[in-house]
Design an enzyme around this catalytic site. Structure first.
Site, mmCIF file in Angstrom:
data_model
loop_
_atom_site.group_PDB
_atom_site.id
_atom_site.type_symbol
_atom_site.label_atom_id
_atom_site.label_comp_id
_atom_site.label_asym_id
_atom_site.label_seq_id
_atom_site.Cartn_x
_atom_site.Cartn_y
_atom_site.Cartn_z
ATOM 1 N N CYS A 114 -8.003 1.062 -11.313
ATOM 2 C CA CYS A 114 -6.555 1.134 -11.290
ATOM 3 C C CYS A 114 -6.013 0.363 -12.490
ATOM 4 O O CYS A 114 -6.525 -0.719 -12.804
ATOM 5 C CB CYS A 114 -6.049 0.517 -9.983
ATOM 6 S SG CYS A 114 -4.270 0.524 -9.817
ATOM 7 N N HIS A 157 -4.549 8.506 -4.568
ATOM 8 C CA HIS A 157 -4.496 7.131 -5.105
ATOM 9 C C HIS A 157 -3.062 6.798 -5.525
ATOM 10 O O HIS A 157 -2.558 5.707 -5.223
ATOM 11 C CB HIS A 157 -5.466 7.017 -6.289
ATOM 12 C CG HIS A 157 -5.469 5.688 -6.983
ATOM 13 N ND1 HIS A 157 -6.591 4.882 -7.056
ATOM 14 C CD2 HIS A 157 -4.497 5.022 -7.657
ATOM 15 C CE1 HIS A 157 -6.289 3.774 -7.735
ATOM 16 N NE2 HIS A 157 -5.015 3.839 -8.113
ATOM 17 N N GLU A 158 -2.402 7.741 -6.207
ATOM 18 C CA GLU A 158 -1.046 7.470 -6.708
ATOM 19 C C GLU A 158 -0.024 7.451 -5.574
ATOM 20 O O GLU A 158 0.896 6.630 -5.578
ATOM 21 C CB GLU A 158 -0.656 8.484 -7.787
ATOM 22 C CG GLU A 158 -1.574 8.520 -9.008
ATOM 23 C CD GLU A 158 -1.923 7.151 -9.566
ATOM 24 O OE1 GLU A 158 -1.069 6.249 -9.517
ATOM 25 O OE2 GLU A 158 -3.062 6.973 -10.035
ATOM 26 N N HIS A 161 0.178 4.173 -4.064
ATOM 27 C CA HIS A 161 1.018 3.200 -4.772
ATOM 28 C C HIS A 161 2.476 3.268 -4.307
ATOM 29 O O HIS A 161 3.193 2.267 -4.344
ATOM 30 C CB HIS A 161 0.970 3.431 -6.283
ATOM 31 C CG HIS A 161 -0.238 2.848 -6.951
ATOM 32 N ND1 HIS A 161 -0.584 1.514 -6.845
ATOM 33 C CD2 HIS A 161 -1.181 3.406 -7.747
ATOM 34 C CE1 HIS A 161 -1.688 1.291 -7.551
ATOM 35 N NE2 HIS A 161 -2.072 2.424 -8.103
HETATM 36 NI NI NI Z 1 -3.734 2.650 -9.309
#
Ligand code: NI
Length: 190
Positions: A114, A157-158, A161
């Protein structure tokens, strides 16, 4: 242009917040930020630009990583075919939501990294193997898209966030390198 100095790192409280929904019509600020996030990824994958500006290569970035707590992300996967100028997968997603997903899980063989994490973290990160994601693009058009493989993993993954979740939250702390039951590792045997 966005550089590593603009990217906040783990420990910053914005990375643990739930990002705000983006309002339409889009503000000029959000449009500009979206384009800058995508351009950062493209720059970060260009060896000369990356070296000049000391960019770490990334395939995805979310607005909270530049300290903007808005539901906006960019993904850029270049083509495996070096002759091709067309990206394999390039998206700006606004207000993305996973509306359905497979029971089957997958993970990357070497774990995840990341841009907001400056250390290597070992361990498998279980992800849904297939997802259906709804989002709005920069033109305000709604999309419903089915993803699998690397695009599905990066988008998950995004989206994490946008929900204050870091990839290492999903690693089994007891046994980071044990593969969960029934998971398959991306790139093996497909
Ligand atoms: Ni990330």
């Amino acid at each position: 242009m966005i550089t590593m100095n603009d990217i906040i790192r783990e420990g910053h409280p914005t990375l643990r917040k739930i990002a705000e929904k983006v309002d339409f019509p889009l503000s000029e600020d959000i449009k500009q930020l979206a384009n800058e996030l995508l351009q950062f990824l493209i720059n970060s994958q260009d060896p000369e630009i990356a070296e000049e500006y000391e960019l770490r290569a990334g395939v995805g970035i979310a607005a909270p990583q530049v300290n903007v707590s808005s539901q906006l992300l960019a993904v850029y996967l270049s083509s495996a075919d070096e002759e091709s100028d067309e990206p394999e997968f390039s998206r700006i997603m606004i207000n993305p939501r996973i509306v359905s997903h497979s029971v089957q899980q997958t993970c990357l063989p070497d774990g995840e990294g990341c841009l907001s994490v400056d250390r290597e973290i070992e361990g498998f990160v279980p992800r849904h193997k297939r997802i259906t994601v709804e989002y709005v693009d920069l033109d305000g058009e709604k999309h419903k898209e089915r993803l699998r493989g690397l695009p599905a993993i990066v988008v998950q993954h995004e989206i994490d966030h946008l929900n204050g979740v870091m990839f290492y939250d999903r690693i089994d702390p007891e046994n980071p390198l044990a593969l969960p039951d029934g998971i398959d590792v991306l790139g093996s045997g497909e």
